[in-house]
Write a protein that holds these residues in place. Structure first.
Motif, PDB file in Angstrom:
ATOM      1  N   ASN A 288     -88.148 -42.406  -4.815  1.00 46.42           N
ATOM      2  CA  ASN A 288     -89.270 -41.709  -5.450  1.00 46.42           C
ATOM      3  C   ASN A 288     -88.834 -40.814  -6.611  1.00 46.42           C
ATOM      4  O   ASN A 288     -89.431 -39.753  -6.850  1.00 46.42           O
TER       5      ASN A 288
ATOM      6  N   SER B 214     -93.819 -31.129  -2.912  1.00 47.25           N
ATOM      7  CA  SER B 214     -95.083 -31.782  -3.233  1.00 47.25           C
ATOM      8  C   SER B 214     -95.109 -33.184  -2.631  1.00 47.25           C
ATOM      9  O   SER B 214     -94.120 -33.666  -2.068  1.00 47.25           O
ATOM     10  N   SER B 215     -96.231 -33.848  -2.769  1.00 48.68           N
ATOM     11  CA  SER B 215     -96.367 -35.220  -2.255  1.00 48.68           C
ATOM     12  C   SER B 215     -95.528 -36.200  -3.066  1.00 48.68           C
ATOM     13  O   SER B 215     -95.304 -37.341  -2.649  1.00 48.68           O
ATOM     14  N   ARG B 216     -95.078 -35.751  -4.229  1.00 47.22           N
ATOM     15  CA  ARG B 216     -94.255 -36.609  -5.086  1.00 47.22           C
ATOM     16  C   ARG B 216     -92.775 -36.264  -4.999  1.00 47.22           C
ATOM     17  O   ARG B 216     -91.984 -36.712  -5.829  1.00 47.22           O
ATOM     18  N   SER B 217     -92.396 -35.476  -4.013  1.00 44.75           N
ATOM     19  CA  SER B 217     -90.994 -35.083  -3.862  1.00 44.75           C
ATOM     20  C   SER B 217     -90.108 -36.301  -3.615  1.00 44.75           C
ATOM     21  O   SER B 217     -90.531 -37.287  -2.999  1.00 44.75           O
TER      22      SER B 217
ATOM     23  N   SER C 196     -87.179 -38.485  -1.867  1.00 47.15           N
ATOM     24  CA  SER C 196     -86.683 -38.640  -0.506  1.00 47.15           C
ATOM     25  C   SER C 196     -85.348 -39.370  -0.583  1.00 47.15           C
ATOM     26  O   SER C 196     -84.928 -39.816  -1.660  1.00 47.15           O
TER      27      SER C 196
ATOM     28  N   TRP D 198     -88.906 -31.897  -6.605  1.00 44.94           N
ATOM     29  CA  TRP D 198     -89.196 -31.392  -5.252  1.00 44.94           C
ATOM     30  C   TRP D 198     -90.484 -30.570  -5.279  1.00 44.94           C
ATOM     31  O   TRP D 198     -91.529 -31.046  -4.903  1.00 44.94           O
TER      32      TRP D 198
ATOM     33  N   GLY E 282     -90.480 -32.181   5.122  1.00 46.40           N
ATOM     34  CA  GLY E 282     -91.346 -31.998   6.272  1.00 46.40           C
ATOM     35  C   GLY E 282     -90.835 -32.540   7.582  1.00 46.40           C
ATOM     36  O   GLY E 282     -91.399 -32.226   8.628  1.00 46.40           O
TER      37      GLY E 282
ATOM     38  N   GLN F 110     -86.942 -37.030   4.277  1.00 40.41           N
ATOM     39  CA  GLN F 110     -87.957 -36.557   3.344  1.00 40.41           C
ATOM     40  C   GLN F 110     -88.434 -35.160   3.733  1.00 40.41           C
ATOM     41  O   GLN F 110     -88.103 -34.639   4.801  1.00 40.41           O
TER      42      GLN F 110
ATOM     43  N   GLU G 284     -84.977 -32.735   6.965  1.00 43.75           N
ATOM     44  CA  GLU G 284     -85.169 -32.223   5.599  1.00 43.75           C
ATOM     45  C   GLU G 284     -83.938 -31.445   5.139  1.00 43.75           C
ATOM     46  O   GLU G 284     -83.424 -30.584   5.867  1.00 43.75           O
TER      47      GLU G 284
END
Length: 219
Positions: A199, A141-144, A146, A132, A158, A156, A162
């Motif tokens: 992811n 982060s952008s790699r969290s 989902s 996360w 944001g 996901q 969430e």
């Protein structure tokens, strides 16, 4: 030549028909009684745990049987009833590491129809890999990771769906196991259970992870 019919030959079909009608009425009476006063047993299941809670509030939390669509006995389902929480119907995963409850789609659809909210806890245990946040700020982060909801919706970071994150220390890379906890709570019971985690990090370079799937509870 006149033909005479005995009384017995005329009356027997009527007697047989009367017996069948009586048996049918008995069955209907038993069915109505079981619907009015479900016991939560395999032979007399409730639709959901809240029905048991409303009928008898002195029941103890524990294992009971439900049949949300009130169909044949073959698809009754064993669940955990949480009367302390007002009659929650909790479906346990088939194993603690799988996002499966073993409940068929038809029964699940009826559970959704009979419920107004749902909650589920999922924990990802991590070794040297974030899932996360990537630092102590705990911002996703952008790699969290989902998640895929029962309806197919993607949950996901944001967005309005969430999950709550009461604990996240997977970003710590010290050769020890850590964990990130996710709580999914929604007034739309159709979203749960979670059916997939997307992811997830690649398990390489000493990085490892495994899922701990909690029950999904409906009220």
């Amino acid at each position: 030549m006149p033909i005479f019919l005995s009384n017995q030959s005329v009356e027997m079909p009527m007697l047989d028909q009367g017996t069948e009608i009586f048996k049918t009425l008995q069955h209907l009476s038993t069915l109505i009684q079981s619907l009015k006063n479900p016991l939560g047993t395999r032979d007399n299941p409730a639709r959901i745990c809240r029905d048991l809670y409303n009928c008898e509030q002195r029941l103890h939390d524990g294992t009971y049987w439900i049949d949300p669509n009130l169909g044949c006995a073959a698809d009754t389902t064993e669940v955990m009833c949480n009367f302390t929480a007002g009659g929650q119907t909790c479906l346990k995963p088939v194993t603690v590491s799988k996002l499966e409850t073993g409940v068929g789609r038809i029964q699940m659809n009826f559970i959704h129809l009979l419920s107004t909210e749902a909650v589920q806890h999922i924990t990802i245990h991590c070794l040297n890999t974030p899932v996360w946040a990537v630092g102590p700020s705990l911002q996703p982060s952008s790699r969290s990771v989902s998640f895929k909801a029962w309806t197919g919706v993607k949950i996901q970071a944001g967005d309005l769906l969430e999950p709550l994150i009461p604990r996240d220390d997977c970003w710590i890379k010290d050769g020890r196991w850590h964990q990130t906890q996710f709580i999914f709570q929604s007034q739309d019971p159709n979203l749960l259970p979670i059916v997939d985690v997307l992811n997830l990090p690649t398990a390489d370079g000493g990085a490892r992870y495994h899922l701990e799937v909690g029950p999904v509870c409906f009220l």
